[in-house]
Design a protein around this motif. Structure first.
Motif, PDB file in Angstrom:
ATOM      1  N   ALA A 102       0.823  -1.207   0.000  1.00  0.00           N
ATOM      2  CA  ALA A 102       0.000   0.000   0.000  1.00  0.00           C
ATOM      3  C   ALA A 102       0.864   1.268   0.000  1.00  0.00           C
ATOM      4  CB  ALA A 102      -0.933  -0.010   1.209  1.00  0.00           C
ATOM      5  N   LEU A 103       1.999   1.213   0.694  1.00  0.00           N
ATOM      6  CA  LEU A 103       2.902   2.366   0.713  1.00  0.00           C
ATOM      7  C   LEU A 103       3.624   2.543  -0.627  1.00  0.00           C
ATOM      8  CD1 LEU A 103       4.593   2.046   4.243  1.00  0.00           C
ATOM      9  CD2 LEU A 103       2.951   3.796   3.508  1.00  0.00           C
ATOM     10  N   VAL A 104       3.994   1.439  -1.249  1.00  0.00           N
ATOM     11  CA  VAL A 104       4.813   1.500  -2.464  1.00  0.00           C
ATOM     12  C   VAL A 104       3.976   1.725  -3.720  1.00  0.00           C
ATOM     13  CG1 VAL A 104       6.441   0.190  -3.906  1.00  0.00           C
ATOM     14  CG2 VAL A 104       6.574   0.039  -1.407  1.00  0.00           C
ATOM     15  N   GLU A 105       2.748   1.258  -3.727  1.00  0.00           N
ATOM     16  CA  GLU A 105       1.918   1.278  -4.932  1.00  0.00           C
ATOM     17  C   GLU A 105       1.801   2.656  -5.590  1.00  0.00           C
ATOM     18  OE1 GLU A 105      -2.324  -0.533  -6.524  1.00  0.00           O
ATOM     19  OE2 GLU A 105      -1.992  -0.257  -4.378  1.00  0.00           O
ATOM     20  N   PRO A 106       1.653   3.770  -4.814  1.00  0.00           N
ATOM     21  CA  PRO A 106       1.505   5.076  -5.482  1.00  0.00           C
ATOM     22  C   PRO A 106       2.791   5.602  -6.126  1.00  0.00           C
ATOM     23  CG  PRO A 106       0.640   5.128  -3.229  1.00  0.00           C
ATOM     24  CD  PRO A 106       1.446   3.890  -3.363  1.00  0.00           C
ATOM     25  N   LEU A 107       3.927   4.973  -5.847  1.00  0.00           N
ATOM     26  CA  LEU A 107       5.198   5.510  -6.318  1.00  0.00           C
ATOM     27  C   LEU A 107       5.370   5.361  -7.821  1.00  0.00           C
ATOM     28  CD1 LEU A 107       7.659   4.106  -3.598  1.00  0.00           C
ATOM     29  CD2 LEU A 107       6.704   6.407  -3.727  1.00  0.00           C
ATOM     30  N   HIS A 108       6.083   6.306  -8.386  1.00  0.00           N
ATOM     31  CA  HIS A 108       6.488   6.233  -9.788  1.00  0.00           C
ATOM     32  C   HIS A 108       7.538   5.129  -9.920  1.00  0.00           C
ATOM     33  CE1 HIS A 108       8.628   7.472 -13.475  1.00  0.00           C
ATOM     34  NE2 HIS A 108       7.494   8.063 -13.815  1.00  0.00           N
ATOM     35  N   PRO A 109       7.653   4.472 -11.085  1.00  0.00           N
ATOM     36  CA  PRO A 109       8.671   3.425 -11.251  1.00  0.00           C
ATOM     37  C   PRO A 109      10.079   3.863 -10.870  1.00  0.00           C
ATOM     38  CG  PRO A 109       7.154   3.367 -13.094  1.00  0.00           C
ATOM     39  CD  PRO A 109       6.757   4.542 -12.258  1.00  0.00           C
ATOM     40  N   ALA A 110      10.433   5.108 -11.178  1.00  0.00           N
ATOM     41  CA  ALA A 110      11.770   5.591 -10.819  1.00  0.00           C
ATOM     42  C   ALA A 110      11.943   5.669  -9.311  1.00  0.00           C
ATOM     43  CB  ALA A 110      12.019   6.960 -11.446  1.00  0.00           C
TER      44      ALA A 110
END
Length: 466
Positions: free
Chosen positions: A44-52
């Motif tokens: 849930a924390l990582v999902e919104p992140l951009h691939p970079a």
């Protein structure tokens, strides 16, 4: 419909700081959930992140915990994340995947990004991954791997738009609209002849603004920059900089169009090559903080050993004047100053020269003008520093003769340093030896040796120790 990811600027606190860098507490929170086995919370924390940013998260994670993180968020580790990842971090994760998984990732990437993942794998693993790819992807990657490392052939993309010169704008538009298999990322269309040799380019803006009945040959730009498939990537980057290119056609030895290179690929090369040259000057190898310790050790220790050898040359000169130093202890105090300032002057000139060679600013046509320029700069620098050190030493030691000796030695060494800083890289470059790798060893040896020789020799000849 593909999932929409938030850009770095849209990420909620506390993931990134004001400088768009991932906060330590965010990394700790993600890893804490992974350690606790709460993969849903970590995801849930990582999902919104951009691939970079996901790639950055892995780079900030300790080596021994990266595989656990990868297992926890495996469904978020798509091809875009691997494409953005540091090569050393990526290699460690790729090693943990089976060939089918690597093939699945490679199939989603542009050819150049897929090659970057596969090229560093063991030969047996490469073959296994290639066997798992579909025939078209396998053929493209195998062809890319056949080209030299860091060449245009490794860098280029195979997916491009090429049309014959006899088509009209209407034909081009119909072709783009009706063919769903065409690449969607392009800035210009390449126009080719019957032998598939590029004869011009047509920007998308021209196609959209030109009446459909006009022939492509009437609106295309016939002047274009062509990149040979075996050209070094550094030279490719220089051409993009010089001619302000967005994309460029890559041709094989027969002049046929085989791919294209786009500016987004070149931006990485410019950054990579610039940093590489600086690190080579220092003998620090790749200089990547994610590089394995043993590899960094091997890259650095050989230059330290080389420096040890050159230092012995300088120390042997000191030994020759041991008697002179014994008669006047002040010489031992002052001689490191002459060598140190000379070394800095040499390093300044060497850095400018290596950069000029790397960017093609320094060529055979302006070599002597460059040497003359550096001599003039050395004369001005030497005069200024010599006056300052001469007056200072004369005042501190109450010995005008000693002040004159160190001033003359400083002047001499700075001039020699200026010459060494430009001539050593030039000589190495003429012999096809990378000047960024070897110059510093020879320039340092020259400035140290000549600094000691000039200072102690002048002191002996002047009789100030008598």
């Amino acid at each position: 419909m593909s999932e929409t990811r938030l850009s770095s600027a849209e990420l909620p606190e506390p993931s990134l700081d004001e400088d768009d860098r991932m906060k330590p507490e965010f990394v700790s929170a993600v890893l804490g959930h992974v350690d606790d086995g709460d993969t849903e919370a970590a995801r849930a924390l990582v999902e919104p992140l951009h691939p970079a940013d996901i790639a950055d998260l892995f780079e900030l994670t300790p080596v021994e915990r990266r595989r656990a993180l990868a297992a926890a968020i495996s469904d978020l580790l798509d091809a875009d994340v691997f494409a953005e990842m540091n090569e050393h971090v990526r290699e460690g994760l790729i090693d943990a995947l089976d060939p089918a998984q690597v093939a699945e990732i490679a199939a989603e990437l542009d050819t150049d990004d897929a090659v970057a993942i596969i090229e560093d794998m063991e030969e047996e693993d490469q073959r296994a991954v290639l066997r798992a790819l579909d025939p078209d992807d396998r053929a493209a990657i195998e062809e890319a791997l056949s080209f030299p490392e860091e060449s245009a052939g490794r860098l280029m993309q195979r997916d491009l738009i090429a049309v014959p010169e006899h088509w009209t704008i209407g034909n081009v538009l119909d072709y783009l609209r009706s063919n769903e298999d065409l690449t969607t990322d392009f800035w210009e269309i390449f126009v080719v002849d019957a032998q598939h040799k590029p004869i011009g380019t047509c920007k998308l803006s021209w196609i959209l603004r030109t009446p459909v009945e006009i022939a492509v040959a009437d609106v295309m730009a016939r002047e274009q920059t062509l990149i040979p498939v075996d050209m070094d990537q550094e030279e490719v980057a220089l051409r993009f900089q010089k001619y302000a290119l967005i994309s460029a056609a890559v041709i094989d030895p027969l002049g046929r169009l085989v791919g294209m290179i786009t500016v987004d690929d070149v931006v990485h090369i410019i950054q990579e090559e610039a940093g590489e040259d600086i690190l080579k000057l220092s003998g620090a190898g790749d200089g990547d903080i994610n590089e394995p310790v043993l590899e960094s050790y091997k890259a650095r220790v050989r230059w330290l050993i080389a420096n040890l050898g050159t230092a012995l040359v300088a120390s042997s000169i000191i030994a020759i004047f041991e008697g002179t130093i014994a008669q006047m202890v002040a010489l031992a105090t002052l001689m490191p100053i002459v060598a140190g300032v000379g070394g800095n002057a040499g390093t300044q000139t060497m850095a400018v020269t290596v950069r000029a060679l790397a960017t093609n600013q320094l060529t055979q046509s302006n070599t002597w003008r460059t040497i003359s320029r550096e001599i003039r700069i050395a004369l001005l620098n030497g005069s200024t520093v010599a006056v300052v050190i001469g007056v200072g030493v004369a005042a501190v030691f109450a010995n005008p003769a000693l002040g004159m000796v160190i001033a003359a030695a400083m002047m001499t060494n700075i001039i020699i340093a200026g010459l060494a800083g430009v001539l050593v890289p030039l000589a190495l470059d003429r012999r096809d030896i990378d000047p960024a790798v070897s110059s510093s060893v020879f320039v340092t040896m020259t400035t140290d040796s000549m600094g000691f020789l000039a200072f102690l020799g002048l002191a002996t000849a002047s009789g100030i120790t008598g």
